[in-house]
Design a protein around this motif. Structure first.
Motif: not given
Length: 304
Positions: A138-151, A157-158, A262-264, A300-302
């Motif tokens: 993929l060139d880009m994607a919107v990925i769901a994260m359980e925690k915003p601290s995933e390294t 954009l989050l 969180h959506w990344a 939702a919020s940025i």
């Protein structure tokens, strides 16, 4: 989850033997077993049962076996297309939950302003989008994260979105906001693991030392809502974004206290310089910002 791991599992399912599958693929038996164990860990499901005569495929393994070959074929097709047309095509992965809020508005902008660029859209489960992104499919994607601290993910954009409880109108309304205790008050329909929303709910229930009844585990969050509507279960946990363009008249909907997903938005580092990728990326970010700021993406919020 790794595409190689899926290939390893499919070969085991075909041959009925870990040793034979490892030998065919040129791997040691311990390395092959570790690959299978990691796949089971990533999916949160046991796929095979080892016995003296070989292995037996579990119910979860049968589901993966029926779909894994199609996934590998699709990955091969993507690689071939990228090799043949690396500059004039953009490949994007999007979650079904954001179809109306982000995917369609971004693609409308792209068609209006850059109609000569072909865009391939993969709408699928989060675990597959992550894996395709990791493998450069993929060139880009919107990925769901359980925690915003995933390294493992560095987002451009989050977005933070609260989880919501959707309860049958035949039951008493939950508190607003919803404490975790209300989440386990009635039987639930929740997506099966691995799933970002399910992971957050499971962790919240464990932290509060509660027990939930989850008799139904549909893969599709829309099906979870239908199960609530027709009375098969009392409630489900989902996202506001999932409820867009859905009829939830008569059902109780309230945010769950202090539980967010969180959506990344991420872009492949080696392709971020390509003009078509930059153009579509800017339009996806614009669609996300417009949805949040206009209030269409409720709650939702940025994340700055």
């Amino acid at each position: 989850m790794d595409l190689n791991q899926i290939e390893h599992f499919l070969r085991v399912a075909e041959l009925g033997s870990i040793n034979r599958a490892a030998k065919e693929l040129g791997l040691s038996q311990p390395a092959f077993s570790r690959s299978l164990s990691q796949l089971e860990h990533d999916l949160g499901q046991q796929l095979v049962v080892r016995c003296r005569t070989g292995i037996t495929i579990t119910e979860a393994g049968s589901i993966l076996a029926s779909r894994g070959l199609a996934l590998l074929s699709e990955a091969g097709a993507i690689r071939e297309e990228l090799a043949n047309d690396p500059a004039g095509r953009v490949v994007v992965g999007m979650p079904a939950a954001l179809r109306h809020l982000v995917t369609l508005p971004a693609l409308q902008l792209m068609r209006n302003k850059s109609s000569g660029t072909a865009v391939r859209v993969h709408e699928g489960f989060n675990v597959f989008l992550r894996d395709m992104m990791n493998h450069g499919l993929l060139d880009m994607a919107v990925i769901a994260m359980e925690k915003p601290s995933e390294t493992s993910i560095v987002p451009e954009l989050l977005v933070r979105e609260p989880l919501v409880l959707v309860r049958s109108a035949e039951l008493p309304p939950p508190h607003n906001p919803v404490p975790v205790g209300d989440v386990v008050e009635f039987p639930l329909a929740l997506p099966g693991r691995p799933n970002a929303v399910r992971g957050i709910v499971d962790r919240a229930i464990r932290e509060c030392r509660l027990t939930a009844k989850i008799p139904l585990e549909p893969e599709n969050p829309g099906l979870c809502l239908e199960f609530v509507r027709c009375g098969l279960v009392g409630q489900t946990v989902t996202l506001r974004s999932v409820l867009v363009e859905r009829n939830i008249a008569g059902m109780h909907v309230a945010p769950i206290e202090d539980r967010q997903l969180h959506w990344a938005f991420v872009v492949h580092r080696q392709r971020c310089h390509m003009a078509p990728v930059r153009r579509l990326g800017s339009m996806i970010k614009r669609a996300i910002l417009d949805a949040v700021r206009s209030g269409r993406w409720s709650g939702a919020s940025i994340v700055e």
